[in-house]
Design an enzyme around this catalytic site. Structure first.
Site, PDB file in Angstrom:
ATOM      1  N   TYR A  50      37.907  -6.050 -63.312  1.00 49.50           N
ATOM      2  CA  TYR A  50      39.125  -5.548 -63.707  1.00 49.50           C
ATOM      3  C   TYR A  50      39.599  -4.318 -63.236  1.00 49.50           C
ATOM      4  CZ  TYR A  50      38.803  -9.876 -66.867  1.00 49.50           C
ATOM      5  OH  TYR A  50      38.671 -11.150 -67.234  1.00 49.50           O
TER       6      TYR A  50
ATOM      7  N   ASP B 113      27.472 -19.655 -67.279  1.00 51.13           N
ATOM      8  CA  ASP B 113      27.805 -20.891 -67.341  1.00 51.13           C
ATOM      9  C   ASP B 113      26.889 -21.773 -68.588  1.00 51.13           C
ATOM     10  OD1 ASP B 113      25.487 -20.451 -65.707  1.00 51.13           O
ATOM     11  OD2 ASP B 113      26.091 -21.951 -64.143  1.00 51.13           O
TER      12      ASP B 113
ATOM     13  N   LYS C 148      25.001 -13.383 -64.503  1.00 54.86           N
ATOM     14  CA  LYS C 148      24.923 -14.883 -63.439  1.00 54.86           C
ATOM     15  C   LYS C 148      23.783 -13.925 -62.557  1.00 54.86           C
ATOM     16  CE  LYS C 148      26.435 -18.436 -61.874  1.00 54.86           C
ATOM     17  NZ  LYS C 148      26.127 -19.873 -62.403  1.00 54.86           N
TER      18      LYS C 148
ATOM     19  N   ASP D 155      35.664 -11.883 -71.344  1.00 54.28           N
ATOM     20  CA  ASP D 155      37.207 -12.390 -71.737  1.00 54.28           C
ATOM     21  C   ASP D 155      36.906 -13.701 -72.064  1.00 54.28           C
ATOM     22  OD1 ASP D 155      39.822 -12.402 -71.863  1.00 54.28           O
ATOM     23  OD2 ASP D 155      39.984 -11.999 -69.547  1.00 54.28           O
TER      24      ASP D 155
ATOM     25  N   ASP E   2      36.991 -15.883 -75.961  1.00 54.60           N
ATOM     26  CA  ASP E   2      37.859 -16.803 -76.564  1.00 54.60           C
ATOM     27  C   ASP E   2      37.419 -18.253 -76.763  1.00 54.60           C
ATOM     28  OD1 ASP E   2      40.249 -14.996 -76.274  1.00 54.60           O
ATOM     29  OD2 ASP E   2      41.213 -16.152 -74.984  1.00 54.60           O
TER      30      ASP E   2
END
Ligand code: NAD
Length: 368
Positions: A140, A224, A191, A248, A252
């Protein structure tokens, strides 16, 4: 005496913060914990008054406060403004200026609301996990970034995932400290099999945990797999720590396990300074809900629970924080529901009635 800055913002922000102020006043009046509140403008209401969504005096008051409670910003009235005038710029601006790098998002299922989740009851009942998301680095903010046109006329987009080891260390320490006062379990998400930045992330988290937190059971998981595990078996987690981009999405997913946007609190913390001060902003996860603003029907519990987080993380008032969470659970157990969490044909209470019910329970809890 703790100094709280109240930033109501736009839409239902006004109602939910006003109701939470009643809870603050309750503690100020009936316990030995004393608070003073000031107010400042941010977002659309600030633009209307000062032609900027982020007035200078709001930052000054924020820096002087011991903690900040924010409602929400934004709404259709300001959507057509130039980018730099939009309400969201105010929120991003204050987060950046206070260097709020650690975002804490608990996902806790209240027993009375077990059925609101889209997942089966046995998967989510008694769920209580904490997602810690790094908030100031990663894709970001990384450079280079942008979209350019190549020699052959096609366009290329570039964003850069970047973290340095100091940034990883400071968020790891926040998560390890939290794990230490919770279930002593931390899962770090990366990851590392394909992204080198996150391989370094994994190494740094492991080093800090091994050196300074041997009592914490640390595990690592690929992002994942974590997304999958959060819906398959979320109760395997206690504290989860991850970077800005993965956080992020995962926060959620985790919050929706609870099934209700009006119930979700959050905290964003800065670094502890040499004088012991730590900037901290507490806010509900939901937005300004313009569709229901001004009707006194919003659910104030996410903001009330954000205040409980303030008591716990900024002031170490454990007993009072526990009391608010217990009061909210009891109010729900009694069947009180704002419209967002009510079943079809179930009677509802208003925003202000919900806060009053919490205060009634607090009266009982604090008297014992
Ligand atoms: P939203 O969270 O405001 O609303 C989504 C839905 O949930 C709406 O139907 C709303 O009525 C309902 N809802 C939200 N909070 C509720 C509560 N406490 N009680 C009952 N129902 C509730 O999201 P949105 O509609 O996508 O965004 C509306 C505005 O809020 C936009 O301008 C957006 O940019 C802004 N926003 C601000 C923040 C923030 O300030 N942190 C976060 C998200 C969205």
């Amino acid at each position: 005496m703790k100094k709280i800055l109240l930033i109501k913002g736009d839409g239902i922000g006004d109602e939910v913060v006003t109701q939470t102020k009643k809870i603050i006043n309750f503690f100020d009046k009936h316990t030995d914990k004393k608070f003073t509140c000031e107010e400042a403008l941010l977002g659309g209401v600030a633009y209307d008054q000062y032609q900027t969504p982020y007035p200078k005096q709001t930052l000054e008051l924020a820096k002087e406060a011991d903690a900040i409670l924010l409602g929400a910003v934004g709404g259709p009235k300001w959507e057509s403004l130039a980018y730099q005038h939009r309400p969201e710029r105010g929120l991003l601006g204050i987060r950046k200026d206070l260097q709020l790098f650690a975002n804490l998002r608990p996902a806790k299922v209240f027993n009375a609301l077990c059925d609101s989740s889209t997942l089966k009851k046995e998967i989510v009942d008694n769920l209580d996990i904490m997602i810690v998301r790094e908030l100031t680095g990663d894709l970001y903010f990384g450079e280079p970034r942008g979209v350019s046109t190549l020699a052959d006329g096609s366009r290329q987009g570039i964003n850069t995932m970047t973290y340095n080891s100091k940034e990883v260390e400071r968020i790891a320490r926040v998560a390890l400290e939290l794990a230490n006062i919770r279930g002593k379990k931390l899962c770090s998400i990366d990851k590392a099999n394909v992204i080198e930045t996150t391989e370094m992330w994994r190494e740094v988290v492991s080093e800090i945990a091994k050196k300074d937190y041997p009592q914490i059971q640390l595990s690592h998981m690929y992002v994942d797999n974590c997304a999958m595990q959060l819906v398959r078996n979320p109760k395997q987690f206690d504290v989860v720590v991850t970077g800005n981009m993965f956080g992020d999405i995962l926060s959620d997913i985790a919050s929706m396990l609870t099934g209700s946007l009006g119930m979700l609190p959050s905290a964003s913390l800065g670094e502890k300074q040499k004088n012991g001060k730590q900037f901290a902003l507490y806010e509900p996860v939901h937005g300004s809900a313009p569709d229901i603003a001004g009707k006194n029907i919003a659910n104030p519990l996410a903001t009330i629970l954000s205040f409980a987080m303030m008591l716990r993380y900024s002031f170490a008032y454990e007993k009072e924080a526990d009391a608010i969470e217990k009061a909210a659970a009891l109010v729900l157990d009694d069947g009180n529901r704002t419209a967002d969490i009510a079943n079809k044909n179930q009677a509802t209470v208003s925003c202000s009635q919900m806060a009053d019910k919490v205060i009634e329970k607090l009266n009982e809890i604090m008297a014992n």
